[in-house]
Design a protein around this motif. Sequence first.
Motif, PDB file in Angstrom:
ATOM      1  N   GLU A  37      39.073  35.949 102.349  1.00 11.37           N
ATOM      2  CA  GLU A  37      39.562  34.847 101.533  1.00 11.37           C
ATOM      3  C   GLU A  37      38.403  34.122 100.847  1.00 11.37           C
ATOM      4  OE1 GLU A  37      40.546  35.266 104.767  1.00 11.37           O
ATOM      5  OE2 GLU A  37      42.471  36.147 104.263  1.00 11.37           O
ATOM      6  N   GLN A  38      37.312  33.943 101.574  1.00  6.82           N
ATOM      7  CA  GLN A  38      36.156  33.275 100.997  1.00  6.82           C
ATOM      8  C   GLN A  38      35.547  34.128  99.880  1.00  6.82           C
ATOM      9  OE1 GLN A  38      32.993  32.636 103.771  1.00  6.82           O
ATOM     10  NE2 GLN A  38      31.959  31.149 102.483  1.00  6.82           N
ATOM     11  N   PHE A  39      35.549  35.428 100.053  1.00  7.10           N
ATOM     12  CA  PHE A  39      35.005  36.322  99.031  1.00  7.10           C
ATOM     13  C   PHE A  39      35.872  36.333  97.778  1.00  7.10           C
ATOM     14  CE2 PHE A  39      34.813  40.576  97.095  1.00  7.10           C
ATOM     15  CZ  PHE A  39      33.476  40.593  96.735  1.00  7.10           C
ATOM     16  N   LEU A  40      37.184  36.362  97.961  1.00  8.67           N
ATOM     17  CA  LEU A  40      38.093  36.500  96.831  1.00  8.67           C
ATOM     18  C   LEU A  40      38.408  35.185  96.141  1.00  8.67           C
ATOM     19  CD1 LEU A  40      40.597  39.113  98.260  1.00  8.67           C
ATOM     20  CD2 LEU A  40      38.771  39.476  96.617  1.00  8.67           C
ATOM     21  N   SER A  41      38.310  34.064  96.830  1.00  8.14           N
ATOM     22  CA  SER A  41      38.679  32.778  96.218  1.00  8.14           C
ATOM     23  C   SER A  41      37.437  32.052  95.724  1.00  8.14           C
ATOM     24  CB  SER A  41      39.421  31.901  97.224  1.00  8.14           C
ATOM     25  OG  SER A  41      38.549  31.530  98.269  1.00  8.14           O
ATOM     26  N   SER A  42      36.992  32.432  94.571  1.00  6.98           N
ATOM     27  CA  SER A  42      35.825  31.783  93.979  1.00  6.98           C
ATOM     28  C   SER A  42      36.246  30.985  92.753  1.00  6.98           C
ATOM     29  CB  SER A  42      34.776  32.819  93.620  1.00  6.98           C
ATOM     30  OG  SER A  42      35.325  33.746  92.719  1.00  6.98           O
ATOM     31  N   ASN A  43      37.413  30.373  92.846  1.00  5.42           N
ATOM     32  CA  ASN A  43      37.928  29.608  91.717  1.00  5.42           C
ATOM     33  C   ASN A  43      37.030  28.418  91.421  1.00  5.42           C
ATOM     34  OD1 ASN A  43      40.076  31.329  91.668  1.00  5.42           O
ATOM     35  ND2 ASN A  43      41.431  29.980  92.839  1.00  5.42           N
ATOM     36  N   ARG A  44      36.737  28.236  90.164  1.00  4.36           N
ATOM     37  CA  ARG A  44      35.976  27.100  89.656  1.00  4.36           C
ATOM     38  C   ARG A  44      34.595  26.955  90.278  1.00  4.36           C
ATOM     39  NH1 ARG A  44      40.053  23.475  87.053  1.00  4.36           N
ATOM     40  NH2 ARG A  44      42.000  24.501  87.486  1.00  4.36           N
ATOM     41  N   THR A  45      33.939  28.078  90.556  1.00  2.00           N
ATOM     42  CA  THR A  45      32.587  28.019  91.094  1.00  2.00           C
ATOM     43  C   THR A  45      31.542  28.232  90.012  1.00  2.00           C
ATOM     44  OG1 THR A  45      32.619  30.366  91.646  1.00  2.00           O
ATOM     45  CG2 THR A  45      33.294  28.824  93.374  1.00  2.00           C
ATOM     46  N   GLN A  46      31.959  28.596  88.813  1.00  2.00           N
ATOM     47  CA  GLN A  46      31.035  28.808  87.701  1.00  2.00           C
ATOM     48  C   GLN A  46      31.389  27.862  86.566  1.00  2.00           C
ATOM     49  OE1 GLN A  46      28.391  30.908  87.257  1.00  2.00           O
ATOM     50  NE2 GLN A  46      28.571  31.422  89.409  1.00  2.00           N
ATOM     51  N   ARG A  47      30.372  27.417  85.857  1.00  2.00           N
ATOM     52  CA  ARG A  47      30.587  26.598  84.668  1.00  2.00           C
ATOM     53  C   ARG A  47      30.969  27.505  83.498  1.00  2.00           C
ATOM     54  NH1 ARG A  47      31.177  21.647  86.382  1.00  2.00           N
ATOM     55  NH2 ARG A  47      29.479  20.889  87.663  1.00  2.00           N
ATOM     56  N   ALA A  48      31.436  26.918  82.417  1.00  2.00           N
ATOM     57  CA  ALA A  48      31.957  27.678  81.291  1.00  2.00           C
ATOM     58  C   ALA A  48      30.874  28.459  80.554  1.00  2.00           C
ATOM     59  CB  ALA A  48      32.677  26.735  80.319  1.00  2.00           C
ATOM     60  N   ILE A  49      29.726  27.840  80.329  1.00  2.00           N
ATOM     61  CA  ILE A  49      28.682  28.501  79.535  1.00  2.00           C
ATOM     62  C   ILE A  49      28.141  29.752  80.243  1.00  2.00           C
ATOM     63  CG2 ILE A  49      26.397  28.224  78.495  1.00  2.00           C
ATOM     64  CD1 ILE A  49      28.643  26.813  76.977  1.00  2.00           C
ATOM     65  N   PRO A  50      27.731  29.675  81.528  1.00  2.00           N
ATOM     66  CA  PRO A  50      27.255  30.908  82.173  1.00  2.00           C
ATOM     67  C   PRO A  50      28.331  31.992  82.243  1.00  2.00           C
ATOM     68  CG  PRO A  50      26.585  29.007  83.458  1.00  2.00           C
ATOM     69  CD  PRO A  50      27.516  28.518  82.398  1.00  2.00           C
ATOM     70  N   LEU A  51      29.571  31.579  82.431  1.00  2.00           N
ATOM     71  CA  LEU A  51      30.664  32.550  82.472  1.00  2.00           C
ATOM     72  C   LEU A  51      30.861  33.214  81.113  1.00  2.00           C
ATOM     73  CD1 LEU A  51      32.745  33.692  84.405  1.00  2.00           C
ATOM     74  CD2 LEU A  51      34.305  31.903  83.680  1.00  2.00           C
ATOM     75  N   ALA A  52      30.798  32.437  80.036  1.00  2.00           N
ATOM     76  CA  ALA A  52      30.930  32.995  78.693  1.00  2.00           C
ATOM     77  C   ALA A  52      29.772  33.937  78.385  1.00  2.00           C
ATOM     78  CB  ALA A  52      30.989  31.871  77.666  1.00  2.00           C
ATOM     79  N   LEU A  53      28.559  33.544  78.755  1.00  2.00           N
ATOM     80  CA  LEU A  53      27.404  34.419  78.527  1.00  2.00           C
ATOM     81  C   LEU A  53      27.527  35.715  79.330  1.00  2.00           C
ATOM     82  CD1 LEU A  53      24.532  31.790  78.495  1.00  2.00           C
ATOM     83  CD2 LEU A  53      25.538  32.992  76.550  1.00  2.00           C
ATOM     84  N   ASN A  54      28.099  35.644  80.517  1.00  2.00           N
ATOM     85  CA  ASN A  54      28.319  36.840  81.324  1.00  2.00           C
ATOM     86  C   ASN A  54      29.284  37.803  80.622  1.00  2.00           C
ATOM     87  OD1 ASN A  54      28.374  38.672  83.369  1.00  2.00           O
ATOM     88  ND2 ASN A  54      29.617  37.424  84.730  1.00  2.00           N
ATOM     89  N   PHE A  55      30.358  37.261  80.071  1.00  2.00           N
ATOM     90  CA  PHE A  55      31.318  38.099  79.349  1.00  2.00           C
ATOM     91  C   PHE A  55      30.672  38.722  78.110  1.00  2.00           C
ATOM     92  CE2 PHE A  55      34.803  35.744  81.569  1.00  2.00           C
ATOM     93  CZ  PHE A  55      35.343  36.857  82.179  1.00  2.00           C
ATOM     94  N   ILE A  56      29.855  37.946  77.415  1.00  2.33           N
ATOM     95  CA  ILE A  56      29.182  38.465  76.228  1.00  2.33           C
ATOM     96  C   ILE A  56      28.215  39.588  76.621  1.00  2.33           C
ATOM     97  CG2 ILE A  56      27.530  37.899  74.417  1.00  2.33           C
ATOM     98  CD1 ILE A  56      28.855  35.095  74.349  1.00  2.33           C
ATOM     99  N   ALA A  57      27.458  39.371  77.682  1.00  2.62           N
ATOM    100  CA  ALA A  57      26.494  40.374  78.108  1.00  2.62           C
ATOM    101  C   ALA A  57      27.155  41.656  78.583  1.00  2.62           C
ATOM    102  CB  ALA A  57      25.618  39.795  79.226  1.00  2.62           C
ATOM    103  N   SER A  58      28.350  41.537  79.173  1.00  6.43           N
ATOM    104  CA  SER A  58      29.019  42.731  79.667  1.00  6.43           C
ATOM    105  C   SER A  58      29.770  43.464  78.554  1.00  6.43           C
ATOM    106  CB  SER A  58      29.979  42.375  80.806  1.00  6.43           C
ATOM    107  OG  SER A  58      31.048  41.586  80.318  1.00  6.43           O
ATOM    108  N   GLY A  59      29.877  42.846  77.386  1.00  2.00           N
ATOM    109  CA  GLY A  59      30.523  43.518  76.261  1.00  2.00           C
ATOM    110  C   GLY A  59      32.030  43.456  76.306  1.00  2.00           C
ATOM    111  N   GLU A  60      32.577  42.523  77.007  1.00  2.56           N
ATOM    112  CA  GLU A  60      34.045  42.409  77.114  1.00  2.56           C
ATOM    113  C   GLU A  60      34.621  41.698  75.935  1.00  2.56           C
ATOM    114  OE1 GLU A  60      36.107  43.715  79.402  1.00  2.56           O
ATOM    115  OE2 GLU A  60      34.387  44.704  80.251  1.00  2.56           O
TER     116      GLU A  60
END
Length: 60
Positions: A37-60
């Motif tokens: 549960e701790q592994f799968l429930s990572s809701n709201r642990t990342q801010r928007a900018i790092p998450l957006a940059l992650n999506f951009i870097a992965s090419g999604e």
Amino acid sequence: MGQPSTQASNAIIYLTYGLFLVMGLAFAWKFRNQSKEQFLSSNRTQRAIPLALNFIASGE
């Protein structure tokens, strides 16, 4: 500067494999007590900018 010999190339490759194996086992040992549960429930642990940059870097 020439190319390394076959034996040197193989040594570099297998040492790198060994390093990755040791690192993977160390991380697995570190997180062995983490619950599912701790592994799968990572809701709201990342801010928007790092998450957006992650999506951009992965090419999604």
